[in-house]
Motif scaffolding. Structure first.
Motif, PDB file in Angstrom:
ATOM      1  N   VAL A 101       0.802  -1.227   0.000  1.00 25.79           N
ATOM      2  CA  VAL A 101       0.000   0.000   0.000  1.00 25.79           C
ATOM      3  C   VAL A 101       0.841   1.286   0.000  1.00 25.79           C
ATOM      4  N   PRO A 102       1.814   1.460   0.919  1.00 23.99           N
ATOM      5  CA  PRO A 102       2.522   2.743   0.909  1.00 23.99           C
ATOM      6  C   PRO A 102       3.366   2.965  -0.332  1.00 23.99           C
ATOM      7  N   PHE A 103       3.661   1.895  -1.089  1.00 24.35           N
ATOM      8  CA  PHE A 103       4.465   2.083  -2.293  1.00 24.35           C
ATOM      9  C   PHE A 103       3.588   2.428  -3.493  1.00 24.35           C
ATOM     10  N   ASN A 132       0.394   4.150  -2.997  1.00 29.96           N
ATOM     11  CA  ASN A 132      -0.336   5.377  -2.711  1.00 29.96           C
ATOM     12  C   ASN A 132       0.625   6.403  -2.119  1.00 29.96           C
ATOM     13  N   LYS A 133       0.961   7.393  -2.915  1.00 33.40           N
ATOM     14  CA  LYS A 133       1.880   8.424  -2.434  1.00 33.40           C
ATOM     15  C   LYS A 133       1.189   9.781  -2.472  1.00 33.40           C
ATOM     16  N   GLY A 134       1.926  10.825  -2.113  1.00 37.88           N
ATOM     17  CA  GLY A 134       1.358  12.161  -2.170  1.00 37.88           C
ATOM     18  C   GLY A 134       0.987  12.666  -0.799  1.00 37.88           C
ATOM     19  N   ALA A 179      -2.056  13.837   0.239  1.00 37.09           N
ATOM     20  CA  ALA A 179      -3.455  13.749   0.655  1.00 37.09           C
ATOM     21  C   ALA A 179      -3.574  12.881   1.896  1.00 37.09           C
ATOM     22  N   TRP A 199      -8.801   5.106  -2.443  1.00 32.33           N
ATOM     23  CA  TRP A 199      -8.068   4.372  -1.413  1.00 32.33           C
ATOM     24  C   TRP A 199      -8.939   4.142  -0.183  1.00 32.33           C
ATOM     25  N   TYR A 214      -4.344   3.602   8.307  1.00 31.62           N
ATOM     26  CA  TYR A 214      -4.690   3.491   6.892  1.00 31.62           C
ATOM     27  C   TYR A 214      -5.587   4.642   6.462  1.00 31.62           C
ATOM     28  N   TYR A 254       0.597   6.253   6.710  1.00 30.80           N
ATOM     29  CA  TYR A 254       1.656   5.329   6.289  1.00 30.80           C
ATOM     30  C   TYR A 254       2.450   5.891   5.130  1.00 30.80           C
TER      31      TYR A 254
END
Lengths: 262, 269
Positions: free
Chosen positions: A174-176, A178-180, A182, A191, B159, B164
């Motif tokens: 997930v962290p790789f 969803n970046k940015g 927000a 998300w 989350y 994260y």
């Protein structure tokens, strides 16, 4: 920091953003301390490279510090003592008290001694492993996953273990993906929808684990296990997309104007 | 560096020039004597820095800068779930240490299949004979339930608030590892009473391990002490529960919190 009229990030100017004073953050080296340049000249190879890098990074640090508009002020948060400490003590006592109360009201259950000779009618782990137990009961899906001429490619038990790997792998990624910058769910409905799908999937898998208690056919239960989360995700997405309009004014005013999107 | 004595560091001459009382002179002489040998001043500076960091020089936080205080406090309970899981962990550790005084990890004493074993009997003893023993076991069990629940909710909070994200990937992965270890903690503890459900939960564990190709049999032997359950299984689960996992999980929690400390809390926006 040289120009007093430069506006700071909080809208003030340098005039009001002043620390207590005190010594400079870096201690100047005395006469006998060799400078980085001198150390560099005495070394060669990897050591020289290391020193060169250290010199660069230190210069970078100094430049960044000179450019920074970071403000330090006197007493901006609650002091550790007594405010923070008392609050933490209160929260801790409350929480421990609740635990002891629940333990007194609902004492732990105790069952029959272990008997390898007789399998109990219902085997269940603790509630927090229901989702995992549900993943082990996916074997009706196995034939549809077979690729080679209808043969079952993997054993039913290993399918469940692979499913665990998939779950943990997806969460890790997930962290790789969803970046940015927000942060709120309304800012990224997709998300948030993925998260809601995951939460509902955990619950439906738990239902699959205790399938004996549901008076519906296994096929229907399996379908619901995967369709309910998707439906929940779609609803979340739709609701957040709609809410987003209403949030726009506030977001623009206090957030995007201060932190422009990349 | 030269070993030559330097005159501007002659503290005693400086001391003589001052007009001091006997007490002050004695204090300064002692201080200089100690400082020449131990460089106390360094440690004093460290203490002073720590004091000011804790009490006076709080940097302006994000919530203050963007005037989000009301929102932050509204959501505060969700932001305390991490500490709540640590508190539950501590309660479980203390009550577990007390339970450990009475528990015996042994399957001895069963004349026939289905008879109570020594482990089972020690739990019966804790629950019926030991003063407050029933309460102690209950507290231990509920602390475990609260910890698992708090850990799951903590992950959901992280989350849904996007905490994260980019500089914090490592801590997210560390959190996943910690959740896995928490579940393993719960599983190994579930096996220890050696009641029917304990035994058959462990049986499912062995079957899962054996279904895994290549490493499966090795894992079954390492964790369960063989392919059939017995004394070896119980002792391994016991050592896992009271020795291996406490060290590993405590260390990882310290690292987890340490990284939060270093990177700063991802505050709501």
């Amino acid at each position: 920091m040289t120009d007093d009229t430069t506006p700071m990030t909080d809208g003030g100017t340098d005039e009001e953003a002043r620390t207590d004073g005190g010594p400079p953050a870096t201690v100047p080296p005395d006469d006998e301390t060799p400078t980085w340049t001198e150390r560099k000249e005495h070394s060669s190879g990897l050591a020289q490279l290391t020193y060169q890098y250290f010199e660069r990074s230190r210069r970078e640090d100094e430049d960044l510090r000179a450019e920074s508009t970071y403000v330090e002020r006197d007493v901006l948060g609650f002091p550790t003592w007594p405010h923070e400490t008392i609050r933490n003590l209160a929260i801790t006592s409350f929480f421990v008290g609740i635990m002891i109360l629940v333990a007194a009201l609902m004492p732990a259950h105790f069952g029959e001694p272990a008997n390898p000779g007789s399998t109990p009618a219902i085997i269940l782990p603790d509630w927090y492993l229901y989702w995992s137990f549900g993943l082990l009961k996916l074997n009706p899906l196995n034939p549809s996953l077979a690729v080679l001429g209808g043969n079952i490619a993997i054993s039913n038990e290993f399918l469940g273990i692979l499913a665990h790997g998939v779950v943990f792998g997806v969460i890790t990624l997930v962290p790789f993906l969803n970046k940015g910058s927000a942060r709120r769910p309304v800012e990224q409905p997709f998300w948030a929808a993925v998260g809601v799908t995951g939460v509902i999937l955990a619950f439906t898998l738990a239902c699959l684990a205790v399938q004996n208690f549901f008076p519906i056919s296994l096929d229907l239960l399996l379908t619901l296990t995967f369709m309910l989360p998707v439906a929940g995700g779609i609803i979340t997405y739709a609701v957040l997309k709609t809410m987003r309009e209403g949030y726009m004014y506030d977001l623009n005013r206090r957030y995007y104007m201060l932190r422009p999107p990349k | 560096m030269s070993l030559k004595k330097q005159d501007d560091m002659d503290h005693n001459a400086w001391l003589k020039k001052q007009d001091l009382t006997v007490i002050e002179t004695a204090f300064l002489t002692t201080l200089i004597w100690l400082d020449k040998r131990l460089r106390i001043v360094d440690y004093l500076e460290l203490l002073e820095t720590m004091y000011y960091r804790a009490n006076m020089q709080m940097p302006k936080s994000h919530t203050e800068q963007y005037d989000l205080d009301n929102k932050f406090w509204y959501w505060y309970p969700l932001y305390s779930l991490g500490s709540l899981s640590i508190i539950a962990y501590l309660v479980a550790a203390v009550s577990g240490a007390l339970l450990g005084f009475y528990y015996a990890p042994s399957t001895a004493g069963a004349a026939a299949q289905g008879d109570p074993t020594a482990a089972y009997d020690s739990l019966v003893m804790i629950m019926t004979d030991v003063q407050f023993g029933y309460m102690l076991r209950s507290i231990h069990r509920w602390a475990a339930q609260f910890m698992v629940a708090a850990v799951f909710l903590h992950m959901l909070r992280v989350y849904f608030t996007g905490s994260y994200k980019e500089p914090r990937e490592v801590n997210w992965i560390l959190g996943i590892v910690l959740i896995g270890l928490t579940l393993l903690f719960g599983f190994s503890g579930y096996v220890l009473p050696w009641k029917q459900l304990s035994f058959w939960a462990a049986q499912i564990g062995v079957e899962m391990a054996l279904a895994t190709p290549i490493v499966g049999e090795w894992a079954a032997q390492l964790l369960f002490g063989g392919f059939t359950l017995g004394q070896a299984t119980l002792v391994r689960m016991y050592i896992l529960h009271v020795f291996v996992l406490p060290f590993v999980v405590t260390g990882l929690i310290a690292l987890h919190v340490g990284i939060v400390w270093v990177q700063g809390i991802a505050e709501p926006h």
